[in-house]
Enzyme design. Structure first.
Site, PDB file in Angstrom:
ATOM      1  N   LYS A  45      52.986  -4.457  44.828  1.00 40.82           N
ATOM      2  CA  LYS A  45      53.635  -5.686  44.337  1.00 40.82           C
ATOM      3  C   LYS A  45      55.134  -5.435  44.284  1.00 40.82           C
ATOM      4  CE  LYS A  45      54.921  -7.414  40.410  1.00 40.82           C
ATOM      5  NZ  LYS A  45      56.173  -8.075  40.851  1.00 40.82           N
ATOM      6  N   SER A  61      61.007  -0.531  34.071  1.00 39.67           N
ATOM      7  CA  SER A  61      61.524  -0.349  32.710  1.00 39.67           C
ATOM      8  C   SER A  61      60.454   0.218  31.772  1.00 39.67           C
ATOM      9  CB  SER A  61      61.992  -1.702  32.172  1.00 39.67           C
ATOM     10  OG  SER A  61      60.889  -2.556  32.032  1.00 39.67           O
ATOM     11  N   GLU A 120      57.192   5.963  36.084  1.00 38.46           N
ATOM     12  CA  GLU A 120      58.573   6.436  36.280  1.00 38.46           C
ATOM     13  C   GLU A 120      59.478   5.401  35.633  1.00 38.46           C
ATOM     14  OE1 GLU A 120      59.470   9.217  37.552  1.00 38.46           O
ATOM     15  OE2 GLU A 120      57.750   9.879  38.719  1.00 38.46           O
ATOM     16  N   CYS A 131      68.172   4.552  37.782  1.00 40.20           N
ATOM     17  CA  CYS A 131      67.514   5.077  36.572  1.00 40.20           C
ATOM     18  C   CYS A 131      68.112   6.396  36.118  1.00 40.20           C
ATOM     19  CB  CYS A 131      66.029   5.262  36.846  1.00 40.20           C
ATOM     20  SG  CYS A 131      65.708   6.269  38.307  1.00 40.20           S
ATOM     21  N   GLU A 136      69.573   1.910  27.779  1.00 48.22           N
ATOM     22  CA  GLU A 136      69.926   1.885  29.190  1.00 48.22           C
ATOM     23  C   GLU A 136      70.681   0.594  29.513  1.00 48.22           C
ATOM     24  OE1 GLU A 136      66.598   1.571  31.902  1.00 48.22           O
ATOM     25  OE2 GLU A 136      67.513   3.094  33.183  1.00 48.22           O
TER      26      GLU A 136
HETATM   27  P1  NAD Z   1      60.903  -4.114  35.260  1.00 48.10           P
HETATM   28  O1  NAD Z   1      60.045  -3.284  34.381  1.00 48.10           O
HETATM   29  O2  NAD Z   1      61.477  -5.351  34.732  1.00 48.10           O
HETATM   30  O3  NAD Z   1      60.100  -4.538  36.576  1.00 48.10           O
HETATM   31  C1  NAD Z   1      59.508  -3.574  37.429  1.00 48.10           C
HETATM   32  C2  NAD Z   1      58.314  -4.191  38.103  1.00 48.10           C
HETATM   33  O4  NAD Z   1      57.326  -4.478  37.120  1.00 48.10           O
HETATM   34  C3  NAD Z   1      58.611  -5.507  38.820  1.00 48.10           C
HETATM   35  O5  NAD Z   1      57.880  -5.537  40.024  1.00 48.10           O
HETATM   36  C4  NAD Z   1      58.086  -6.542  37.838  1.00 48.10           C
HETATM   37  O6  NAD Z   1      57.686  -7.748  38.430  1.00 48.10           O
HETATM   38  C5  NAD Z   1      56.883  -5.820  37.259  1.00 48.10           C
HETATM   39  N1  NAD Z   1      56.442  -6.304  35.954  1.00 48.10           N
HETATM   40  C6  NAD Z   1      57.179  -6.932  34.993  1.00 48.10           C
HETATM   41  N2  NAD Z   1      56.401  -7.213  33.929  1.00 48.10           N
HETATM   42  C7  NAD Z   1      55.166  -6.744  34.209  1.00 48.10           C
HETATM   43  C8  NAD Z   1      53.934  -6.723  33.496  1.00 48.10           C
HETATM   44  N3  NAD Z   1      53.820  -7.247  32.278  1.00 48.10           N
HETATM   45  N4  NAD Z   1      52.866  -6.139  34.078  1.00 48.10           N
HETATM   46  C9  NAD Z   1      52.962  -5.590  35.304  1.00 48.10           C
HETATM   47  N5  NAD Z   1      54.092  -5.595  36.037  1.00 48.10           N
HETATM   48  C10 NAD Z   1      55.181  -6.165  35.500  1.00 48.10           C
HETATM   49  O7  NAD Z   1      62.027  -3.124  35.798  1.00 48.10           O
HETATM   50  P2  NAD Z   1      63.205  -3.488  36.790  1.00 48.10           P
HETATM   51  O8  NAD Z   1      64.198  -4.299  36.039  1.00 48.10           O
HETATM   52  O9  NAD Z   1      62.651  -4.007  38.071  1.00 48.10           O
HETATM   53  O10 NAD Z   1      63.811  -2.059  37.120  1.00 48.10           O
HETATM   54  C11 NAD Z   1      64.770  -1.458  36.325  1.00 48.10           C
HETATM   55  C12 NAD Z   1      64.125  -0.405  35.476  1.00 48.10           C
HETATM   56  O11 NAD Z   1      63.439   0.519  36.296  1.00 48.10           O
HETATM   57  C13 NAD Z   1      65.142   0.404  34.727  1.00 48.10           C
HETATM   58  O12 NAD Z   1      64.680   0.642  33.427  1.00 48.10           O
HETATM   59  C14 NAD Z   1      65.207   1.699  35.515  1.00 48.10           C
HETATM   60  O13 NAD Z   1      65.654   2.789  34.797  1.00 48.10           O
HETATM   61  C15 NAD Z   1      63.801   1.839  35.974  1.00 48.10           C
HETATM   62  N6  NAD Z   1      63.707   2.718  37.146  1.00 48.10           N
HETATM   63  C16 NAD Z   1      63.126   3.949  37.011  1.00 48.10           C
HETATM   64  C17 NAD Z   1      63.074   4.830  38.081  1.00 48.10           C
HETATM   65  C18 NAD Z   1      62.445   6.205  37.984  1.00 48.10           C
HETATM   66  O14 NAD Z   1      62.136   6.793  39.012  1.00 48.10           O
HETATM   67  N7  NAD Z   1      62.222   6.748  36.806  1.00 48.10           N
HETATM   68  C19 NAD Z   1      63.614   4.431  39.303  1.00 48.10           C
HETATM   69  C20 NAD Z   1      64.182   3.169  39.408  1.00 48.10           C
HETATM   70  C21 NAD Z   1      64.214   2.307  38.318  1.00 48.10           C
END
Ligand code: NAD
Length: 489
Positions: free
Chosen positions: A178, A232, A254, A288, A386
Site C-alpha cells: 500500500k 510514523s 521502522e 527519519c 520529530e
Molecule cells: P504515516 O504513519 O502517516 O504513514 C505511513 C503509511 O501508513 C502511509 O502509507 C499511510 O497511509 C499509512 N497509514 C496511516 N494510518 C494508518 C493506519 N491507521 N493503519 C494502517 N496504515 C496507516 O507516516 P508518513 O507521514 O508517511 O511518514 C513519515 C514518518 O515515517 C516519520 O515519522 C518518519 O520518521 C517515518 N519514517 C521512518 C523510517 C525508518 O526507516 N525508520 C523511514 C522513513 C520514514
C-alpha cells in the site's frame, strides 16, 4: 518561474494482475507541492479492494512458494531492469507530486539494486540440521508466511517499496504494497512494470489510498500473516494494536527519530559541518534518520555554527524538476503547516540563528527556509519530537558525559553520530549511545547495505537490510526424525 503542470494519466492499482480503479470509483486529489496546482486523481482503495487483493495473493501463494526460487528471482531481475529503464520518469513523478528534487533522486536505482540483490539471494534461505539429540536427526526448515503486506511512507517511497517487497517475494511470500497517499505515483508506475516483469497474477499487488480505510484494513486482515511498516510512531502503534486484536500477525516497524550528532573539539570542523548539514537538508529534512539535534563542544562551537550556517543557507530551493535545485518543498500543505508550527514553538523556546520562515507567499509552493535554533532547552518540544523538516537544533556541550546524557535523553533511537579523531572516545561513545545505528565520523543518510537498519525504543522493532530482511518473511519449522537402532538378529 512557476513550473508547468504536467499532464498525467490517472494512475491505476494493480490488483489480481489487473490495472484497476477503486471498486466504488472513489479517488483523492494529488497536488504539486512546489506550485499548489492539482495534478491528478488517485484511486482510493476500499476495504472490498483490500479483500479482493488479499484473496488473490492468498490464491497465488501455493504456486509461487512452490516455484523454483531462481524462477522467482527471474521476475525480480526483470522488474529491476524495467525500473532502471524508467528511472527518469520515476524521478519526474516524485519531483512533481512530492517535491523531491531530481538532483537528489536515488530511489529508482536503489530500488532496482534491491530487486537485483534479492533475485540472487535465495541460496541463503537455509535451515539447520543436527545430531545433538541421540536417536534423532533434527532440522529446521525456513518457510514463507503466506500473504505479506507492506505499508510505506512518502519520503523515499520506492526505496521502502523495494526493500520490503523484494525479500518477501524471493522467500516465497505473495505481497500487497500500500503506497502513501502523499506519494502514490511512482508506486503506481511500478505496478504497471510488475505486469511486464511477468509476475503471475496475485503474486505482487499495489494499492493506493489513505491509512483509513485501506492501511487499517490490511492491518486487521486475518489472511495477512506478516506486515512490514515504515512510517510514523503513531501509525506503527495503531498497526501493532490492530494486529494484536486480530490474528497476531508478525509486525516489523521502522518508525521515526530525533537523531543526535555529537561533534567534539578534535573533529574536522568543516567536514562535520558539511555532513551534519547535508543530513538535515537532504529531502528538505523529511528523513527519519536526519540528525535534527547537534551537540557541539564548547571550544569549537562558534566556528562550527558559522560553518554550518554558511552551508545550510546556500541550499538552492526552487523547481524540483530542475537539476540545480537541491531543496524542494515539504511534501504537502499538512507537512508544511506541521513544520511551521514547530518553528513557531522553537522561536519561543530557543534562539533562532537562521531561517525560520515558510516561503508559500512568495513561491506558491510549500517551501521552508533552512532553519537553525541554538540554545534550546533540552525539555522543549522541538528537542523531543520529530519535526520532519529542514530544522536543526544546535546545542553546546562541555564534556563527553554531558554529550552522551543529552544525546540519549530521547524516546527515539534510530541513528546517532559522533565526530572525533580520538579512537577510544569514538568507541566509548558509540557503545554508550542508545541507537540502532551509529556513525563514527560520518552521519545519516550514510548507511551500509549489509548492516541491519532499525531503531531502539520508539524508533521501531525488527531490523531490515540485505543480510537481515529475508529473515522477516520466513517462519522456522522444527522437524525431528527418529532413527531406530539397528535390530540385533
Ligand atoms: P504515516 O504513519 O502517516 O504513514 C505511513 C503509511 O501508513 C502511509 O502509507 C499511510 O497511509 C499509512 N497509514 C496511516 N494510518 C494508518 C493506519 N491507521 N493503519 C494502517 N496504515 C496507516 O507516516 P508518513 O507521514 O508517511 O511518514 C513519515 C514518518 O515515517 C516519520 O515519522 C518518519 O520518521 C517515518 N519514517 C521512518 C523510517 C525508518 O526507516 N525508520 C523511514 C522513513 C520514514
Amino acid at each position: 518561474m512557476t513550473p508547468p503542470t504536467p499532464k498525467l494519466e490517472q494512475p491505476r492499482m494493480l490488483i489480481a494482475g489487473q490495472l484497476v480503479e477503486a471498486s466504488d470509483k472513489a479517488t483523492f486529489p494529488l497536488f504539486n507541492p512546489a506550485t499548489g496546482a492539482k495534478l491528478v486523481d488517485v484511486p482510493e482503495a476500499t476495504e472490498d479492494d483490500v479483500d479482493t487483493t488479499v484473496a488473490a495473493a492468498k490464491a497465488a501463494f501455493p504456486a509461487w512458494s512452490a516455484l523454483e526460487p531462481a524462477k522467482r528471482g527471474a521476475c525480480l531481475k526483470k522488474l529491476a531492469a524495467l525500473i532502471r529503464e524508467h528511472n527518469n520518469e520515476l524521478a519526474m513523478l516524485e519531483a512533481t507530486s512530492a517535491g523531491r528534487p531530481i538532483s537528489g533522486y536515488i530511489d529508482g536505482i536503489a530500488a532496482a539494486s534491491h530487486f537485483e540483490h534479492y533475485a540472487e539471494a535465495w541460496p541463503s534461505i537455509q535451515g539447520q540440521a543436527s545430531l545433538n539429540t541421540p536417536g534423532y536427526v533434527t532440522m529446521t526448515l525456513r518457510q514463507p508466511y503466506g500473504v505479506a503486506a507492506a505499508i510505506i511512507p512518502w519520503n523515499v517511497p520506492l526505496l521502502f517499496f523495494a526493500g520490503k517487497a523484494a525479500p518477501a517475494l524471493i522467500t516465497g511470500n505473495t505481497v500487497v504494497v500500500k503506497s502513501s497517499e502523499k506519494a502514490p505515483l511512482a508506486a503506481a508506475k511500478v505496478g504497471e512494470l510488475i505486469i511486464k516483469a511477468g509476475f503471475p497474477p496475485g503474486v505482487f499487488s499495489v494499492i493506493s489510498g489513505h491509512g483509513l480505510p485501506s492501511g487499517a484494513a490490511l492491518a486487521k486482515h486475518m489472511d495477512v500473516r506478516v506486515l512490514t511498516f515504515t512510517g510514523s510512531g503513531r501509525t506503527g502503534r495503531s498497526i501493532q494494536e490492530v494486529a494484536a486484536r486480530t490474528n497476531l500477525k508478525k509486525v516489523i516497524l521502522e518508525l521515526g527519530g530525533k537523531s543526535p550528532a555529537i561533534v567534539f573539539e578534535d573533529a574536522d570542523i568543516e567536514k562535520a559541518a558539511e555532513e551534519t548539514m547535508h543530513s538535515i537538508q537532504w529531502n528538505s529534512g523529511q528523513v527519519c534518520m536526519a540528525n535534527s539535534r547537534i551537540y557541539v563542544q564548547e571550544s569549537i562551537a562558534t566556528a562550527f555554527i558559522e560553518a554550518f550556517k554558511r552551508k545550510f543557507a546556500s541550499a538552492r530551493s526552487g523547481d524540483p524538476t530542475i537539476g540545480e535545485t537541491n531543496h524542494g518543498p515539504q511534501a504537502d500543505q499538512t507537512q508544511y503547516q506541521f513544520v511551521l508550527s514547530y518553528i513557531e514553538e522553537g522561536k519561543k523556546s530557543g534562539s533562532l540563528a537562521l531561517g525560520g520562515e515558510g516561503n508559500l507567499q512568495s513561491t506558491g509552493g510549500y517551501f521552508i527556509q533552512p532553519t537553525i535554533f541554538v540554545e534550546t532547552p533540552e525539555n522543549a518540544r522541538i528537542m523531543k519530537e520529530e519535526v520532519f523538516g529542514p530544522v536543526v537544533n544546535i546545542n553546546v556541550i562541555k564534556t563527553e558525559e554531558e554529550a552522551i546524557q543529552k544525546a540519549n535523553d530521547t524516546e527515539f533511537g534510530l541513528y546517532a553520530a559522533v565526530y572525533t579523531k580520538n579512537i577510544d572516545r569514538a568507541l566509548r561513545v558509540a557503545k554508550a549511545l542508545n541507537s540502532g545505528y551509529v556513525g563514527v565520523n560520518c552521519t545519516s543518510p550514510q548507511t551500509a547495505k549489509d548492516l541491519p537498519f532499525g531503531g531502539y525504543n520508539m524508533s521501531g522493532q525488527g531490523r531490515e537490510g540485505w543480510l537481515h530482511s529475508m529473515d522477516n518473511f520466513l517462519e522456522t519449522k522444527s522437524v525431528m526424525m527418529k532413527v531406530e537402532a539397528q535390530s540385533k538378529l
